[in-house]
Design a protein around this motif. Sequence first.
Motif, PDB file in Angstrom:
ATOM      1  N   ILE A  41       0.868  -1.183   0.000  1.00 30.01           N
ATOM      2  CA  ILE A  41       0.000   0.000   0.000  1.00 30.01           C
ATOM      3  C   ILE A  41       0.904   1.231   0.000  1.00 30.01           C
ATOM      4  O   ILE A  41       1.878   1.288   0.752  1.00 30.01           O
ATOM      5  N   ASN A  42       0.577   2.200  -0.830  1.00 28.20           N
ATOM      6  CA  ASN A  42       1.360   3.428  -0.893  1.00 28.20           C
ATOM      7  C   ASN A  42       0.392   4.607  -0.907  1.00 28.20           C
ATOM      8  O   ASN A  42      -0.383   4.748  -1.847  1.00 28.20           O
ATOM      9  N   HIS A  43       0.425   5.412   0.130  1.00 26.52           N
ATOM     10  CA  HIS A  43      -0.490   6.558   0.264  1.00 26.52           C
ATOM     11  C   HIS A  43      -1.952   6.115   0.156  1.00 26.52           C
ATOM     12  O   HIS A  43      -2.770   6.795  -0.455  1.00 26.52           O
ATOM     13  N   GLY A  44      -2.285   4.960   0.717  1.00 21.33           N
ATOM     14  CA  GLY A  44      -3.664   4.481   0.699  1.00 21.33           C
ATOM     15  C   GLY A  44      -4.106   3.863  -0.614  1.00 21.33           C
ATOM     16  O   GLY A  44      -5.281   3.618  -0.823  1.00 21.33           O
ATOM     17  N   VAL A  45      -3.165   3.578  -1.503  1.00 20.45           N
ATOM     18  CA  VAL A  45      -3.477   2.940  -2.781  1.00 20.45           C
ATOM     19  C   VAL A  45      -2.794   1.580  -2.807  1.00 20.45           C
ATOM     20  O   VAL A  45      -1.607   1.469  -2.512  1.00 20.45           O
ATOM     21  N   VAL A  46      -3.553   0.557  -3.159  1.00 18.51           N
ATOM     22  CA  VAL A  46      -2.975  -0.776  -3.271  1.00 18.51           C
ATOM     23  C   VAL A  46      -2.128  -0.794  -4.542  1.00 18.51           C
ATOM     24  O   VAL A  46      -2.649  -0.692  -5.647  1.00 18.51           O
ATOM     25  N   ASP A  47      -0.812  -0.878  -4.355  1.00 17.37           N
ATOM     26  CA  ASP A  47       0.119  -0.845  -5.489  1.00 17.37           C
ATOM     27  C   ASP A  47       0.393  -2.227  -6.069  1.00 17.37           C
ATOM     28  O   ASP A  47       0.556  -2.372  -7.269  1.00 17.37           O
ATOM     29  N   ALA A  48       0.505  -3.240  -5.208  1.00 15.79           N
ATOM     30  CA  ALA A  48       0.894  -4.561  -5.700  1.00 15.79           C
ATOM     31  C   ALA A  48       0.411  -5.647  -4.753  1.00 15.79           C
ATOM     32  O   ALA A  48       0.228  -5.413  -3.562  1.00 15.79           O
ATOM     33  N   VAL A  49       0.220  -6.829  -5.322  1.00 12.22           N
ATOM     34  CA  VAL A  49      -0.132  -8.017  -4.542  1.00 12.22           C
ATOM     35  C   VAL A  49       0.728  -9.160  -5.053  1.00 12.22           C
ATOM     36  O   VAL A  49       0.825  -9.376  -6.267  1.00 12.22           O
ATOM     37  N   ASN A  50       1.371  -9.871  -4.140  1.00  7.42           N
ATOM     38  CA  ASN A  50       2.168 -11.051  -4.469  1.00  7.42           C
ATOM     39  C   ASN A  50       1.665 -12.213  -3.622  1.00  7.42           C
ATOM     40  O   ASN A  50       1.538 -12.082  -2.404  1.00  7.42           O
ATOM     41  N   PHE A  51       1.395 -13.356  -4.278  1.00  7.20           N
ATOM     42  CA  PHE A  51       0.906 -14.525  -3.559  1.00  7.20           C
ATOM     43  C   PHE A  51       1.188 -15.764  -4.394  1.00  7.20           C
ATOM     44  O   PHE A  51       0.889 -15.795  -5.591  1.00  7.20           O
ATOM     45  N   GLN A  52       1.751 -16.772  -3.791  1.00 12.61           N
ATOM     46  CA  GLN A  52       2.055 -18.052  -4.431  1.00 12.61           C
ATOM     47  C   GLN A  52       2.831 -17.878  -5.736  1.00 12.61           C
ATOM     48  O   GLN A  52       2.554 -18.517  -6.745  1.00 12.61           O
ATOM     49  N   GLY A  53       3.795 -16.970  -5.730  1.00 16.71           N
ATOM     50  CA  GLY A  53       4.636 -16.762  -6.898  1.00 16.71           C
ATOM     51  C   GLY A  53       3.979 -15.985  -8.026  1.00 16.71           C
ATOM     52  O   GLY A  53       4.530 -15.871  -9.108  1.00 16.71           O
ATOM     53  N   ARG A  54       2.811 -15.458  -7.788  1.00 14.36           N
ATOM     54  CA  ARG A  54       2.099 -14.678  -8.804  1.00 14.36           C
ATOM     55  C   ARG A  54       1.903 -13.260  -8.319  1.00 14.36           C
ATOM     56  O   ARG A  54       1.932 -12.982  -7.127  1.00 14.36           O
ATOM     57  N   ARG A  55       1.680 -12.354  -9.276  1.00 18.31           N
ATOM     58  CA  ARG A  55       1.473 -10.946  -8.942  1.00 18.31           C
ATOM     59  C   ARG A  55       0.192 -10.437  -9.589  1.00 18.31           C
ATOM     60  O   ARG A  55      -0.335 -11.044 -10.505  1.00 18.31           O
ATOM     61  N   GLY A  56      -0.246  -9.291  -9.112  1.00 18.13           N
ATOM     62  CA  GLY A  56      -1.372  -8.606  -9.730  1.00 18.13           C
ATOM     63  C   GLY A  56      -2.691  -9.335  -9.555  1.00 18.13           C
ATOM     64  O   GLY A  56      -2.962  -9.961  -8.532  1.00 18.13           O
ATOM     65  N   ASP A  57      -3.509  -9.249 -10.606  1.00 10.60           N
ATOM     66  CA  ASP A  57      -4.847  -9.829 -10.551  1.00 10.60           C
ATOM     67  C   ASP A  57      -4.828 -11.335 -10.326  1.00 10.60           C
ATOM     68  O   ASP A  57      -5.714 -11.876  -9.663  1.00 10.60           O
ATOM     69  N   LEU A  58      -3.834 -12.019 -10.875  1.00 12.95           N
ATOM     70  CA  LEU A  58      -3.768 -13.465 -10.673  1.00 12.95           C
ATOM     71  C   LEU A  58      -3.556 -13.789  -9.194  1.00 12.95           C
ATOM     72  O   LEU A  58      -4.184 -14.706  -8.657  1.00 12.95           O
ATOM     73  N   ALA A  59      -2.725 -13.019  -8.523  1.00 12.50           N
ATOM     74  CA  ALA A  59      -2.514 -13.225  -7.086  1.00 12.50           C
ATOM     75  C   ALA A  59      -3.811 -12.993  -6.320  1.00 12.50           C
ATOM     76  O   ALA A  59      -4.146 -13.749  -5.403  1.00 12.50           O
ATOM     77  N   VAL A  60      -4.564 -11.967  -6.703  1.00  7.13           N
ATOM     78  CA  VAL A  60      -5.845 -11.688  -6.041  1.00  7.13           C
ATOM     79  C   VAL A  60      -6.823 -12.820  -6.309  1.00  7.13           C
ATOM     80  O   VAL A  60      -7.554 -13.251  -5.410  1.00  7.13           O
ATOM     81  N   GLU A  61      -6.830 -13.337  -7.528  1.00  8.94           N
ATOM     82  CA  GLU A  61      -7.705 -14.456  -7.870  1.00  8.94           C
ATOM     83  C   GLU A  61      -7.382 -15.676  -6.994  1.00  8.94           C
ATOM     84  O   GLU A  61      -8.278 -16.357  -6.511  1.00  8.94           O
ATOM     85  N   LEU A  62      -6.107 -15.931  -6.760  1.00  6.52           N
ATOM     86  CA  LEU A  62      -5.710 -17.043  -5.895  1.00  6.52           C
ATOM     87  C   LEU A  62      -6.130 -16.786  -4.446  1.00  6.52           C
ATOM     88  O   LEU A  62      -6.539 -17.702  -3.738  1.00  6.52           O
ATOM     89  N   LEU A  63      -6.034 -15.537  -4.002  1.00  8.28           N
ATOM     90  CA  LEU A  63      -6.465 -15.186  -2.643  1.00  8.28           C
ATOM     91  C   LEU A  63      -7.964 -15.383  -2.456  1.00  8.28           C
ATOM     92  O   LEU A  63      -8.433 -15.616  -1.346  1.00  8.28           O
ATOM     93  N   ASN A  64      -8.697 -15.274  -3.535  1.00  8.12           N
ATOM     94  CA  ASN A  64     -10.156 -15.412  -3.485  1.00  8.12           C
ATOM     95  C   ASN A  64     -10.586 -16.776  -2.950  1.00  8.12           C
ATOM     96  O   ASN A  64     -11.672 -16.919  -2.405  1.00  8.12           O
ATOM     97  N   SER A  65      -9.719 -17.786  -3.062  1.00  7.52           N
ATOM     98  CA  SER A  65     -10.073 -19.123  -2.576  1.00  7.52           C
ATOM     99  C   SER A  65      -9.634 -19.359  -1.131  1.00  7.52           C
ATOM    100  O   SER A  65      -9.914 -20.407  -0.556  1.00  7.52           O
ATOM    101  N   VAL A  66      -8.966 -18.381  -0.526  1.00  9.41           N
ATOM    102  CA  VAL A  66      -8.488 -18.516   0.853  1.00  9.41           C
ATOM    103  C   VAL A  66      -9.650 -18.281   1.819  1.00  9.41           C
ATOM    104  O   VAL A  66     -10.406 -17.323   1.668  1.00  9.41           O
ATOM    105  N   MET A  67      -9.758 -19.131   2.803  1.00  4.77           N
ATOM    106  CA  MET A  67     -10.854 -19.005   3.778  1.00  4.77           C
ATOM    107  C   MET A  67     -10.412 -18.284   5.056  1.00  4.77           C
ATOM    108  O   MET A  67     -11.148 -17.482   5.595  1.00  4.77           O
ATOM    109  N   THR A  68      -9.201 -18.612   5.558  1.00  7.73           N
ATOM    110  CA  THR A  68      -8.719 -18.010   6.799  1.00  7.73           C
ATOM    111  C   THR A  68      -7.266 -17.581   6.639  1.00  7.73           C
ATOM    112  O   THR A  68      -6.532 -18.126   5.803  1.00  7.73           O
TER     113      THR A  68
END
Length: 185
Positions: A41-68
């Motif tokens: 987060i930079n100045h209240g703007v989400v700049d980047a997401v990294n998850f399971q070796g992926r970035r951007g929208d794909l990382a968010v898509e993978l997070l969508n299946s996380v429950m806890t």
Amino acid sequence: MSREMRPIRDCLDELKELVKNGTSGNFYLAVTDSDIAVITINHGVVDAVNFQGRRGDLAVELLNSVMTARASFHAEVPRPSKNAQLSDRAVRWLTGGVVIPAPSPGAPSAPAASTPNGRAELEKYRRNVESVAFTFLGPIAGAICESIFADCTSLQQAIDELAANLPSNEAAQFKDEVAKLTGRT
């Protein structure tokens, strides 16, 4: 921030508050002991997401299946903003609908409305771009393309957003292959 596992939506509510407050730093979601998502987060703007070796929208898509998850935040000094590589849809999912656009000085602004020529070109080459995306992203490419093509107003914008979901070495190769298929070399 809590160190106990709780519903992902509760963790994302904390992220939403950080965005509303204009905070800068890294928000961490520990899904397991070895699986951690990093949301910058930079100045209240989400700049980047990294998850399971992926970035951007794909990382968010993978997070969508996380429950806890467990959430934590590490504040950092704000830095010059770069062009965020997330679609509005991904940011809305992460922040529960809070999207605070903050154009950075000197950065090109996105078009306010879809231009007829840009949209026509986007639709003309959509299948070609999707086939290349499938090669790089696998089966999830369909969902990602659907989201990106719905939000984008030009072919170049769609290509850039799709490339943002890939590691940098693959992103360049992806752009080259799309350029060959669309005659944009």
